[in-house]
Design an enzyme around this catalytic site. Structure first.
Site, PDB file in Angstrom:
ATOM      1  N   ASN A 105      27.041  11.376   9.140  1.00  0.00           N
ATOM      2  CA  ASN A 105      26.975  10.635  10.411  1.00  0.00           C
ATOM      3  C   ASN A 105      27.658   9.273  10.308  1.00  0.00           C
ATOM      4  O   ASN A 105      27.625   8.641   9.260  1.00  0.00           O
ATOM      5  CB  ASN A 105      25.513  10.457  10.835  1.00  0.00           C
ATOM      6  CG  ASN A 105      24.818  11.798  11.001  1.00  0.00           C
ATOM      7  OD1 ASN A 105      25.478  12.813  11.239  1.00  0.00           O
ATOM      8  ND2 ASN A 105      23.512  11.817  10.864  1.00  0.00           N
ATOM      9  N   HIS A 122      31.781  10.166   6.149  1.00  0.00           N
ATOM     10  CA  HIS A 122      32.774  10.107   7.227  1.00  0.00           C
ATOM     11  C   HIS A 122      32.958   8.678   7.739  1.00  0.00           C
ATOM     12  O   HIS A 122      33.413   8.465   8.853  1.00  0.00           O
ATOM     13  CB  HIS A 122      32.378  11.053   8.371  1.00  0.00           C
ATOM     14  CG  HIS A 122      32.380  12.503   7.961  1.00  0.00           C
ATOM     15  ND1 HIS A 122      31.782  13.502   8.699  1.00  0.00           N
ATOM     16  CD2 HIS A 122      32.910  13.127   6.872  1.00  0.00           C
ATOM     17  CE1 HIS A 122      31.951  14.667   8.088  1.00  0.00           C
ATOM     18  NE2 HIS A 122      32.612  14.465   6.980  1.00  0.00           N
ATOM     19  N   CYS A 133      47.296  -5.724   8.077  1.00  0.00           N
ATOM     20  CA  CYS A 133      46.986  -6.745   7.070  1.00  0.00           C
ATOM     21  C   CYS A 133      45.682  -6.488   6.315  1.00  0.00           C
ATOM     22  O   CYS A 133      45.349  -7.197   5.381  1.00  0.00           O
ATOM     23  CB  CYS A 133      46.965  -8.145   7.714  1.00  0.00           C
ATOM     24  SG  CYS A 133      45.516  -8.448   8.750  1.00  0.00           S
ATOM     25  N   CYS A 158      47.302 -10.767  12.975  1.00  0.00           N
ATOM     26  CA  CYS A 158      48.695 -10.311  12.856  1.00  0.00           C
ATOM     27  C   CYS A 158      49.122  -9.380  13.993  1.00  0.00           C
ATOM     28  O   CYS A 158      50.220  -8.826  13.943  1.00  0.00           O
ATOM     29  CB  CYS A 158      48.900  -9.615  11.513  1.00  0.00           C
ATOM     30  SG  CYS A 158      48.249  -7.939  11.447  1.00  0.00           S
ATOM     31  N   GLY A 195      19.390  18.468   9.175  1.00  0.00           N
ATOM     32  CA  GLY A 195      20.219  18.419  10.378  1.00  0.00           C
ATOM     33  C   GLY A 195      21.692  18.689  10.159  1.00  0.00           C
ATOM     34  O   GLY A 195      22.528  18.176  10.889  1.00  0.00           O
ATOM     35  N   GLU A 223      18.371  25.108  13.466  1.00  0.00           N
ATOM     36  CA  GLU A 223      18.769  26.515  13.403  1.00  0.00           C
ATOM     37  C   GLU A 223      18.956  26.941  11.949  1.00  0.00           C
ATOM     38  O   GLU A 223      19.014  26.103  11.062  1.00  0.00           O
ATOM     39  CB  GLU A 223      20.117  26.703  14.124  1.00  0.00           C
ATOM     40  CG  GLU A 223      20.001  26.534  15.631  1.00  0.00           C
ATOM     41  CD  GLU A 223      21.338  26.167  16.259  1.00  0.00           C
ATOM     42  OE1 GLU A 223      22.387  26.357  15.597  1.00  0.00           O
ATOM     43  OE2 GLU A 223      21.316  25.674  17.392  1.00  0.00           O
TER      44      GLU A 223
HETATM   45 ZN   LIG Z   1      46.014  -7.794  10.872  1.00  0.00          ZN
END
Ligand SMILES: [Zn+2]
Length: 255
Positions: A105, A122, A133, A158, A195, A223
């Site tokens: 998650n 993730h 930068c 930047c 989960g 499930e």
């Molecule tokens: Zn930057």
């Protein structure tokens, strides 16, 4: 086995374990109001991930990504940890058995709940980074630009493109996080899978590593999953319901 017996079994397995690692997926957060991206009504039923969440699409059409991400972030920021997240804090702080949480998650609800060692496979929507930068930002600072009507937020230093620190399709998982996850799993004597339908690779390959190292496995999912038959116990139900019931049994064992 009845659900009550399964909950008792899970509690006794936890009681006799000392190094517990949790692997969590979308089902952990649905009770916090974040629908599974892959479910009907979830994010991907509204936004085609190939168009809105692919890394190359982000580079060529960042405005599309940000339309989707703005909506997702609002859902995430409004969400708060549920009883399932809170039960895991008890397992860490009170019982001192839970050593790490590996999660798919991006909603940082485990760390918001108070768990300390959270490995986000993730990435996390809490921070963002300039692709030019490398400056890191809190998402809430970036959000100000969106609120002011900017379609695509730009780096204040930047003018570079800013990307939330979530793993997009076509990007590899952060290798240091994945390595830490493997190390935690190899130390675990119990893996609790919560989960996750265990279908998204390579993240879903981690639970089978636990089988190889001889850890016991508890599955809690709405499930059936493809690993149910390999688990010591598989309980079908919501994390926010099942985890507090397991903790209640655990207290009975201790008293
Ligand atoms: Zn930057």
């Amino acid at each position: 086995m009845s659900i009550k017996e399964k909950i008792k079994t899970a509690a006794s397995i936890i009681h006799s374990s000392n190094y517990i690692v949790v692997f969590s997926g979308a089902g952990m957060s649905t009770e916090s109001g974040i629908p599974d991206f892959r479910s009907p009504g979830g994010l991907w039923s509204k936004y085609d991930p190939g168009e809105y969440a692919e890394y190359s699409a982000f580079l060529s059409h960042p405005e599309k990504f940000w339309t989707m991400h703005k909506e997702l972030s609002q859902t995430v920021l409004e969400a708060s940890p549920n009883l399932g997240h809170k039960s895991l804090v008890t397992l860490e702080k009170e019982y001192r058995k839970l050593k790490a949480i590996i999660t798919q998650n991006i909603d940082f609800l485990h760390s918001r709940a108070g768990n300390s060692n959270v490995l986000e496979l993730h990435g996390s929507g809490q921070t963002a980074c300039c692709l030019s930068c490398g400056t890191e930002f809190y998402y809430t600072d970036i959000q100000k630009q969106l609120d002011e009507g900017k379609e695509v937020p730009k780096c204040p230093k930047c003018e570079g493109l800013i990307k939330p620190n979530v793993v997009l399709f076509g990007e590899s998982l952060p290798s240091n996080v994945f390595q830490q996850a493997i190390a935690e799993i190899s130390s675990a004597d119990l893996l609790i899978i919560i989960g996750s339908s265990l279908t998204v690779y390579p993240a879903a390959s981690l639970p089978s590593m636990a089988l190889d190292t001889g850890a016991r496995i508890i599955i809690i999912n709405d499930e059936a999953t493809m690993m149910d038959h390999q688990a010591d116990v598989a309980i079908h139900g919501k994390a926010g319901v099942i985890l507090p019931l397991i903790l209640e049994e655990l207290r009975n064992i201790d008293s």
